[in-house]
Design a protein around this motif. Structure first.
Motif, PDB file in Angstrom:
ATOM      1  N   ILE A 274     -59.224  48.890 -16.672  1.00  0.00           N
ATOM      2  CA  ILE A 274     -58.829  50.115 -15.963  1.00  0.00           C
ATOM      3  C   ILE A 274     -58.461  51.191 -16.972  1.00  0.00           C
ATOM      4  O   ILE A 274     -58.798  52.366 -16.807  1.00  0.00           O
ATOM      5  CB  ILE A 274     -57.664  49.823 -14.996  1.00  0.00           C
ATOM      6  CG1 ILE A 274     -58.058  48.738 -13.994  1.00  0.00           C
ATOM      7  CG2 ILE A 274     -57.239  51.085 -14.260  1.00  0.00           C
ATOM      8  CD1 ILE A 274     -56.903  48.178 -13.196  1.00  0.00           C
TER       9      ILE A 274
ATOM     10  N   SER B 182     -61.309  53.228 -18.287  1.00  0.00           N
ATOM     11  CA  SER B 182     -61.797  54.299 -17.411  1.00  0.00           C
ATOM     12  C   SER B 182     -60.860  55.500 -17.374  1.00  0.00           C
ATOM     13  O   SER B 182     -61.310  56.631 -17.270  1.00  0.00           O
ATOM     14  CB  SER B 182     -61.978  53.765 -15.988  1.00  0.00           C
ATOM     15  OG  SER B 182     -62.929  52.736 -15.969  1.00  0.00           O
ATOM     16  N   TRP B 183     -59.559  55.258 -17.401  1.00  0.00           N
ATOM     17  CA  TRP B 183     -58.559  56.332 -17.324  1.00  0.00           C
ATOM     18  C   TRP B 183     -57.528  56.197 -18.440  1.00  0.00           C
ATOM     19  O   TRP B 183     -56.354  55.880 -18.193  1.00  0.00           O
ATOM     20  CB  TRP B 183     -57.837  56.305 -15.973  1.00  0.00           C
ATOM     21  CG  TRP B 183     -58.751  56.560 -14.818  1.00  0.00           C
ATOM     22  CD1 TRP B 183     -59.357  57.729 -14.499  1.00  0.00           C
ATOM     23  CD2 TRP B 183     -59.151  55.620 -13.829  1.00  0.00           C
ATOM     24  NE1 TRP B 183     -60.118  57.575 -13.378  1.00  0.00           N
ATOM     25  CE2 TRP B 183     -60.011  56.288 -12.938  1.00  0.00           C
ATOM     26  CE3 TRP B 183     -58.877  54.279 -13.610  1.00  0.00           C
ATOM     27  CZ2 TRP B 183     -60.591  55.653 -11.849  1.00  0.00           C
ATOM     28  CZ3 TRP B 183     -59.457  53.647 -12.529  1.00  0.00           C
ATOM     29  CH2 TRP B 183     -60.297  54.340 -11.665  1.00  0.00           C
TER      30      TRP B 183
END
Length: 99
Positions: free
Chosen positions: A28, A31-32
């Protein structure tokens, strides 16, 4: 009020929990990265701290007490677990915090 001592059992439980959280946050975070930098680094720091504390408690116990062969096998497991928690998280922290 009693103060609980920091033990290998407590370090193991918290370290494994933080390590699993780090593994969940890792893809995660890819991605961010801006939004998850602080939680990801915090989980890695807790994992590394727990791994290093397991190693330190184990070394202290080895040098302060002489025990039988069964305890030596258990201490080898503690050392392996401490290294498993500390080394990967420290490498990831070093990669993240490198300028």
């Amino acid at each position: 009020m009693t103060v609980k001592q920091w033990t290998i059992g407590r370090a193991t439980g918290l370290g494994i929990t933080a390590g699993v959280l780090s593994l969940i946050l890792w893809p995660i975070f890819a991605s961010w990265p801006e939004q998850l930098l602080v939680p990801f680094v915090a989980a890695l720091v807790v994992t590394a701290f727990c791994g290093l504390s397991i190693l330190l408690i184990t070394l202290k116990d080895i040098y302060s007490r002489s025990r039988g062969t069964l305890m030596h096998r258990i201490r080898i497991f503690d050392i392996a677990l401490g290294l498993l928690l500390a080394v990967p998280s420290l490498f990831q922290l070093e990669a993240l915090l490198r300028p």
